[in-house]
Design a protein around this motif. Structure first.
Motif, mmCIF file in Angstrom:
data_model
loop_
_atom_site.group_PDB
_atom_site.id
_atom_site.type_symbol
_atom_site.label_atom_id
_atom_site.label_comp_id
_atom_site.label_asym_id
_atom_site.label_seq_id
_atom_site.Cartn_x
_atom_site.Cartn_y
_atom_site.Cartn_z
ATOM 1 N N MET A 1 0.843 -1.201 0.000
ATOM 2 C CA MET A 1 0.000 0.000 0.000
ATOM 3 C C MET A 1 0.878 1.250 0.000
ATOM 4 O O MET A 1 1.800 1.364 0.797
ATOM 5 C CB MET A 1 -0.915 0.007 1.227
ATOM 6 C CG MET A 1 -1.798 1.230 1.315
ATOM 7 S SD MET A 1 -2.857 1.186 2.784
ATOM 8 C CE MET A 1 -3.693 2.764 2.617
ATOM 9 N N ALA A 2 0.589 2.153 -0.902
ATOM 10 C CA ALA A 2 1.363 3.388 -1.011
ATOM 11 C C ALA A 2 0.533 4.573 -0.530
ATOM 12 O O ALA A 2 -0.681 4.610 -0.700
ATOM 13 C CB ALA A 2 1.789 3.608 -2.454
ATOM 14 N N PHE A 3 1.197 5.526 0.079
ATOM 15 C CA PHE A 3 0.506 6.743 0.507
ATOM 16 C C PHE A 3 1.468 7.936 0.462
ATOM 17 O O PHE A 3 2.654 7.785 0.159
ATOM 18 C CB PHE A 3 -0.117 6.580 1.897
ATOM 19 C CG PHE A 3 0.751 5.843 2.884
ATOM 20 C CD1 PHE A 3 1.673 6.517 3.665
ATOM 21 C CD2 PHE A 3 0.639 4.464 3.031
ATOM 22 C CE1 PHE A 3 2.452 5.845 4.585
ATOM 23 C CE2 PHE A 3 1.423 3.788 3.961
ATOM 24 C CZ PHE A 3 2.329 4.482 4.734
ATOM 25 N N GLY A 4 0.923 9.122 0.758
ATOM 26 C CA GLY A 4 1.692 10.356 0.632
ATOM 27 C C GLY A 4 2.888 10.436 1.567
ATOM 28 O O GLY A 4 2.976 9.749 2.576
ATOM 29 N N LYS A 5 3.812 11.328 1.222
ATOM 30 C CA LYS A 5 5.075 11.441 1.954
ATOM 31 C C LYS A 5 5.159 12.685 2.830
ATOM 32 O O LYS A 5 6.152 12.875 3.537
ATOM 33 C CB LYS A 5 6.240 11.461 0.957
ATOM 34 C CG LYS A 5 6.137 12.607 -0.053
ATOM 35 C CD LYS A 5 7.295 12.613 -1.027
ATOM 36 C CE LYS A 5 7.173 13.793 -1.993
ATOM 37 N NZ LYS A 5 8.349 13.906 -2.878
ATOM 38 N N SER A 6 4.136 13.536 2.817
ATOM 39 C CA SER A 6 4.227 14.822 3.515
ATOM 40 C C SER A 6 4.399 14.661 5.028
ATOM 41 O O SER A 6 5.187 15.374 5.652
ATOM 42 C CB SER A 6 2.997 15.680 3.227
ATOM 43 O OG SER A 6 1.809 15.014 3.634
ATOM 44 N N ARG A 7 3.706 13.696 5.628
ATOM 45 C CA ARG A 7 3.782 13.533 7.088
ATOM 46 C C ARG A 7 5.143 13.010 7.517
ATOM 47 O O ARG A 7 5.680 13.426 8.550
ATOM 48 C CB ARG A 7 2.676 12.600 7.578
ATOM 49 C CG ARG A 7 1.280 13.213 7.498
ATOM 50 C CD ARG A 7 0.267 12.398 8.262
ATOM 51 N NE ARG A 7 0.520 12.415 9.703
ATOM 52 C CZ ARG A 7 -0.140 11.672 10.581
ATOM 53 N NH1 ARG A 7 -1.075 10.827 10.171
ATOM 54 N NH2 ARG A 7 0.141 11.744 11.870
ATOM 55 N N ILE A 8 5.724 12.092 6.747
ATOM 56 C CA ILE A 8 7.032 11.559 7.125
ATOM 57 C C ILE A 8 8.092 12.648 7.020
ATOM 58 O O ILE A 8 9.028 12.708 7.831
ATOM 59 C CB ILE A 8 7.400 10.333 6.253
ATOM 60 C CG1 ILE A 8 8.594 9.595 6.865
ATOM 61 C CG2 ILE A 8 7.723 10.723 4.819
ATOM 62 C CD1 ILE A 8 8.918 8.281 6.159
ATOM 63 N N GLU A 9 7.958 13.541 6.041
ATOM 64 C CA GLU A 9 8.909 14.645 5.909
ATOM 65 C C GLU A 9 8.757 15.628 7.064
ATOM 66 O O GLU A 9 9.761 16.073 7.646
ATOM 67 C CB GLU A 9 8.687 15.358 4.574
ATOM 68 C CG GLU A 9 9.097 14.535 3.357
ATOM 69 C CD GLU A 9 8.817 15.241 2.050
ATOM 70 O OE1 GLU A 9 9.749 15.469 1.271
ATOM 71 O OE2 GLU A 9 7.637 15.570 1.800
ATOM 72 N N ALA A 10 7.513 15.954 7.408
ATOM 73 C CA ALA A 10 7.278 16.894 8.510
ATOM 74 C C ALA A 10 7.754 16.314 9.842
ATOM 75 O O ALA A 10 8.377 17.011 10.650
ATOM 76 C CB ALA A 10 5.793 17.237 8.587
ATOM 77 N N PHE A 11 7.472 15.033 10.064
ATOM 78 C CA PHE A 11 7.893 14.385 11.304
ATOM 79 C C PHE A 11 9.413 14.342 11.405
ATOM 80 O O PHE A 11 9.990 14.645 12.462
ATOM 81 C CB PHE A 11 7.316 12.965 11.366
ATOM 82 C CG PHE A 11 7.726 12.192 12.585
ATOM 83 C CD1 PHE A 11 7.194 12.486 13.830
ATOM 84 C CD2 PHE A 11 8.654 11.159 12.487
ATOM 85 C CE1 PHE A 11 7.575 11.771 14.960
ATOM 86 C CE2 PHE A 11 9.038 10.436 13.610
ATOM 87 C CZ PHE A 11 8.498 10.745 14.850
ATOM 88 N N SER A 12 10.066 13.968 10.321
ATOM 89 C CA SER A 12 11.527 13.895 10.305
ATOM 90 C C SER A 12 12.146 15.264 10.562
ATOM 91 O O SER A 12 13.115 15.389 11.324
ATOM 92 C CB SER A 12 12.023 13.344 8.960
ATOM 93 O OG SER A 12 11.514 12.043 8.732
ATOM 94 N N ASP A 13 11.604 16.300 9.929
ATOM 95 C CA ASP A 13 12.097 17.668 10.145
ATOM 96 C C ASP A 13 11.987 18.061 11.617
ATOM 97 O O ASP A 13 12.892 18.671 12.186
ATOM 98 C CB ASP A 13 11.315 18.668 9.279
ATOM 99 C CG ASP A 13 11.678 18.570 7.808
ATOM 100 O OD1 ASP A 13 12.680 17.904 7.483
ATOM 101 O OD2 ASP A 13 10.955 19.167 6.980
#
Length: 200
Positions: A1-13
């Motif tokens: 299952m694929a999904f958006g990357k915005s949350r992982i980028e925000a969390f990592s930042d």
């Protein structure tokens, strides 16, 4: 299952920002008002500088890498958390190394954390490539990452050398940082070429 990357980028930042904050808080303000009172802080400040550079390098390359992927999956989430785990240990080994003026064991442990962080970053790359496909942009751009592999080898050498000369080990850590100081130009060059082709 694929999904958006915005949350992982925000969390990592957010996590990386906290890591940098913790590191700077490790530098205690001296009680004196002369330059002499700053002298004991020199090792702490030196260890902070190189660790700040390392965290900045990882943030920069992490940003570039996620810029060229379209989606993520659960495996990417865990691989990213694995990277953040090792990054989160950098403030501890940084403070330990600085407070003990670059003695053998703290310098060796610092190298171990850097080596594991580099390994975790390589794993994240591989997981992203597997998810995106062998014909994806990230697979074509990164391919065989010689810098990542050579960095881990240098870390391993520095850990061994730390028992003989912690100063040489610290210099080797600086060499690896210098290798990575400039963000991966392969990504920027690939995006620039594609943008030029689209305009033409």
């Amino acid at each position: 299952m694929a999904f958006g990357k915005s949350r992982i980028e925000a969390f990592s930042d957010g996590v990386i920002a906290i890591i940098i904050t913790i590191m700077v808080l490790e530098m205690k303000v001296p009680h004196g008002e002369s330059f002499a009172s700053l002298k004991p802080l020199i090792p702490v400040f030196l260890s902070y500088i190189i660790s700040f550079i390392y965290v900045g390098i990882y943030w920069n390359n992490h940003h570039h890498m996620f810029h060229i992927v379209k989606s993520i999956n659960g495996a990417v989430l865990w691989a990213n958390l694995h990277l953040l785990f090792w990054l989160s240990l950098i403030p501890f080994v940084t403070g330990w190394m600085g407070e003990n003026h670059f003695t053998q064991l703290p310098v060796a442990c610092y190298g171990f954390v850097l080596a594991m962080t580099g390994t975790a970053y390589t794993i994240l790359e591989k997981v992203l490539i597997k998810h995106s496909g062998k014909n994806s942009l990230i697979a074509n751009v990164l391919g065989r990452d010689w810098k990542a592999k050579s960095s881990v080898v240098i870390y391993a050498a520095a850990i061994g050398i730390s028992w003989l000369s912690p100063v040489i080990s610290f210099v080797l850590y600086g060499v690896v940082a210098a290798l990575w100081f400039i963000p991966d130009k392969r990504i920027e060059n690939k995006l620039t070429r594609e943008t030029t082709e689209i305009k033409e």
